[in-house]
Design a protein around this motif. Structure first.
Motif, PDB file in Angstrom:
ATOM      1  N   GLU A 630       0.633  -1.638   0.125  1.00  0.00           N
ATOM      2  CA  GLU A 630      -0.080  -0.046   0.154  1.00  0.00           C
ATOM      3  C   GLU A 630       0.477   1.363  -0.039  1.00  0.00           C
ATOM      4  N   LEU A 633       1.351   2.570  -3.843  1.00  0.00           N
ATOM      5  CA  LEU A 633       0.337   2.197  -4.291  1.00  0.00           C
ATOM      6  C   LEU A 633       0.680   2.448  -5.941  1.00  0.00           C
ATOM      7  N   GLU A 648      -6.135  -1.158  -4.563  1.00  0.00           N
ATOM      8  CA  GLU A 648      -6.045  -0.858  -3.416  1.00  0.00           C
ATOM      9  C   GLU A 648      -7.066  -1.795  -2.956  1.00  0.00           C
ATOM     10  N   ILE A 695      -2.226   6.547   2.286  1.00  0.00           N
ATOM     11  CA  ILE A 695      -3.099   5.583   2.242  1.00  0.00           C
ATOM     12  C   ILE A 695      -4.114   5.396   3.018  1.00  0.00           C
ATOM     13  N   HIS A 698      -7.045   6.808   0.422  1.00  0.00           N
ATOM     14  CA  HIS A 698      -7.248   5.498  -0.509  1.00  0.00           C
ATOM     15  C   HIS A 698      -8.222   3.964   0.231  1.00  0.00           C
ATOM     16  N   ARG A 699      -8.019   4.352   1.381  1.00  0.00           N
ATOM     17  CA  ARG A 699      -8.682   3.423   2.165  1.00  0.00           C
ATOM     18  C   ARG A 699      -9.661   4.143   2.605  1.00  0.00           C
TER      19      ARG A 699
END
Length: 722
Positions: A630, A633, A648, A695, A698-699
């Motif tokens: 991750e 990415l 992702e 990160i 994106h999560r």
């Protein structure tokens, strides 16, 4: 040693203390003469030094006093200085040497030199004590025959005995031998009865009424009454450098002989002593000996054995003996001159016979010839070369025994048994069979210069043209040295050149750290080390059930066995503090080789199987690997040619599946891992807030999408958004 203090035990301890004081009279006087002092100083050394030692020592039973080894060494120093024994000059210089000895012992205390005893094995200690006991017995034998005590080592002592035989006084010899026989028989019939005291009294009566002295039987010499006067050693009598150098061997002998003997008694009677505290007691006892003008004092094996024989167990004995000796000096010095030397010598020899560890020698001869010869080597070294050389040779023999034993450690080849899980010694289990094309070798001992040849030779003999995999069960290997490390490099290369896969497994994680320090880090990085034999077999493409002699194990026998994936974290085990850095290198290798193994990433893609090293990762390490992916990415998606969000999403799907697997494998361990995972995330946030923010964005995007399309999955990844 259990100590129950009551009226009965105190009475017994006081009684034994009186016996020890009585025995110390001839012993102390005799050794004072050997040291070059008037005999009365042997009694002076049996008052304050014994008391000081008993008050400081951690041993409940060990007795200190004027003794053979330091007395003989001081006598030798006088000879080397050209000083005649018994002269005023000798009386003045001996306390100076005793004080220097005390200073050396204080230095040993400061530097904790008592650890020396940790390197002395039981056979060496037994041989050492037996050698000392035999030496002192040989010193005493001429006194039985009416001559002076012997001195020196074996050959000198034998010479003294031969001379004594030539001038033997038969009445003296008969009294001494008869007394010895009576005491030894009494020990067998009534071991608790104080026959030594009875024999001493009979000896005094024989002088008073039969006048045995008129027939040439030696008596203890008359000494002047009164307690010792304190003296201040005159350092001008000997140069500072000479005094220190001449006293060093004496201090070493006192340290080694006393500490070894104390340890032997402590082991035999099941109590502990504090080595360094004992050295302080040695030092202060010798300091007190110096200020009363005496020669250096030492632990007395013979008197401690006698105390033990009478069942005494506490310091009351030493304190009583010290007080009784003071009373004798003040009020009863006249009685001393009635004591026949051969009778008292017989008492001393009877005590020393008890210290000889003949039973240990017999036991070693039956069960281990090597250790028997080590016992005899230590015994002979003390007897022939003297105490100080005996100590040195004893330490050398201990190390030699350790190296000999380590050079050929327990080792075996392993296989599997139909219907059973695990790996078994092929030699000790008839049903165990080797896995086809595989050598599994268990080595139980640190790998170092003395046994690396054994290690390599065993492997060379086991490998044939059908061998495809060699696995080392290193569970018993605690460390490796540079010689072994260099050879492991060669062994690994040789197998690689032959197309044989080589693995080192089952060892503690610290061994991996040691390998990296020894320039074998590349073996760890290349996956040569695996946490278990099973993971090494899987890495080599050998899967359960294993083939035996070309046939699969009987699966019908195995169907009821629970064969689960090992619950491991191999990266952390293999790389220790460098695990994060190595995981990053692993990720970089995956990204660099993406085009080789896949054109797109899906939840079914086996990411961790596509690198040269570490092809198989367990569930926990796979989750850590995905978390590291991750962090890359954009690069990862670019190499795949897929949208970042799609990559992702697939990583999140991978992690969800792994989470289900981890919960199923071990719920408790999984919960511990979740806590560690949260810790990793917070650490990343602290060290690289920009990357962490990237990160999380994106999560969060994935979460928002799933919240609408798949609320159940969205809820499961919510905890990954911080």
């Amino acid at each position: 040693m259990k100590k129950e203090i009551n009226i009965k035990t105190v009475s017994r301890e006081i009684f034994v203390g009186i016996i020890i004081a009585a025995i110390s009279i001839p012993i102390g006087m005799g050794y004072a003469q050997i040291a070059g002092l008037p005999t009365v100083y042997g009694l002076y050394g049996s008052v304050l030094p014994i008391l000081i030692f008993s008050l400081i020592s951690s041993s409940p039973q060990f007795i200190f006093g004027v003794d053979a080894a330091p007395a003989a060494l001081i006598g030798g120093v006088l000879v080397s200085l050209g000083i005649e024994a018994g002269t005023k000059e000798a009386v003045e210089i001996i306390p100076v040497l005793t004080l220097y000895t005390a200073i050396w012992l204080l230095a040993f205390y400061i530097f904790k030199a008592g650890k020396l005893v940790n390197y002395i094995s039981t056979p060496v200690m037994g041989g050492f004590i037996t050698g000392i006991g035999t030496t002192i017995i040989l010193m005493q034998i001429p006194k039985l025959m009416g001559s002076a005590a012997g001195s020196g080592e074996l050959f000198e002592l034998v010479e003294h005995i031969i001379i004594a035989v030539e001038h033997i006084n038969w009445i003296s010899f008969a009294m001494g031998l008869g007394s010895l026989a009576i005491i030894l028989v009494s020990k067998r019939i009534a071991p608790k009865f104080p026959m030594s005291l009875v024999v001493m009294a009979l000896g005094a009566l024989s002088t008073a009424f039969l006048h045995v002295d008129e027939y040439g039987v030696a008596l203890l010499s008359q000494v002047e009454s009164g307690l010792p006067k304190f003296v201040f050693p005159d350092f001008s009598l000997i140069h500072f450098k000479d005094g220190f150098m001449l006293s060093l061997p004496i201090a070493v002998v006192i340290l080694a002989e006393s500490l070894l003997a104390e340890t032997s008694f402590a082991n035999k009677n099941n109590y502990k002593i504090k080595d360094n505290r004992e050295i302080l007691a040695f030092s202060l006892s010798n300091l007190s000996a110096a200020i009363v003008g005496c020669c250096p004092v030492n632990g007395s094996v013979s008197r401690t054995v006698m105390m033990e024989q009478y069942g005494a167990k506490t310091k009351i004995v030493s304190i009583t003996a010290s007080i009784v000796m003071a009373v004798v000096l003040v009020f009863a010095t006249g009685f001393i001159s009635y004591l026949p030397v051969p009778v008292l010598t017989a008492i001393v020899i009877s005590a020393l016979i008890g210290v000889l560890e003949i039973h240990l020698a017999k036991r070693l001869y039956k069960i281990n010839k090597t250790e028997f010869f080590i016992f005899m080597g230590a015994f002979a070294a003390v007897l022939v070369l003297g105490t100080i050389y005996g100590v040195v040779i004893g330490v050398v023999l201990s190390f030699a025994a350790m190296i000999i034993k380590s050079a050929v450690p327990p080792r075996s080849f392993l296989g599997v048994i139909q219907g059973k899980e695990g790996f078994y010694d092929l030699h000790r289990n008839r049903d165990a069979k080797p896995i086809s094309g595989t050598v599994i070798y268990r080595f139980s001992g640190s790998l170092f210069f003395a046994n690396i040849n054994t290690f390599q030779n065993d492997l060379d003999k086991a490998v044939d043209e059908n061998t495809k995999v060699v696995i080392i069960d290193a569970g018993g290997i605690g460390s490796i040295d540079i010689t072994a490390a260099d050879r492991l490099e060669i062994i690994n290369k040789n197998f690689h050149d032959k197309g044989i896969e080589f693995y080192i497994t089952e060892h503690i994680g610290e061994l991996n750290d040691e390998m990296r320090k020894l320039d074998l880090g590349h073996l760890v990085e290349e996956g040569v080390v695996r946490r278990t034999i099973k993971s090494a077999l899987r890495e080599a493409g050998i899967h359960y059930p294993y083939s035996i002699d070309g046939e699969k194990q009987n699966e019908s026998q195995m169907k009821n066995l629970m064969i689960q994936e090992e619950i491991l974290q191999e990266f952390e085990w293999a790389f220790g503090e460098d695990a994060e850095e190595q995981m990053e290198k692993h990720v970089e290798e995956i990204i660099a080789n993406i085009s080789i193994f896949t054109s797109e990433l899906t939840p079914e893609t086996e990411i961790d199987l596509k690198t040269k090293a570490w092809r198989h990762l367990d569930s926990y390490d796979q989750d850590r690997l995905l978390e590291h992916l991750e962090r890359h990415l954009n690069e990862f998606a670019a190499r795949l040619g897929q949208p970042v969000d799609a990559v992702e999403a697939n990583i999140m799907e991978h992690r969800i599946r792994l989470e289900e697997k981890m919960k199923k494998e071990n719920r408790v361990f999984y919960e511990v891992y979740v806590q560690k995972r949260e810790k990793y995330e917070k650490l990343l946030q602290k060290k690289n807030p920009e990357l962490h923010k990237y990160i999380m964005e994106h999560r969060k995007k994935q979460y928002d999408i799933l919240k609408e399309t798949n609320p159940e999955v969205a809820d499961r990844i919510k905890k990954w958004i911080y």
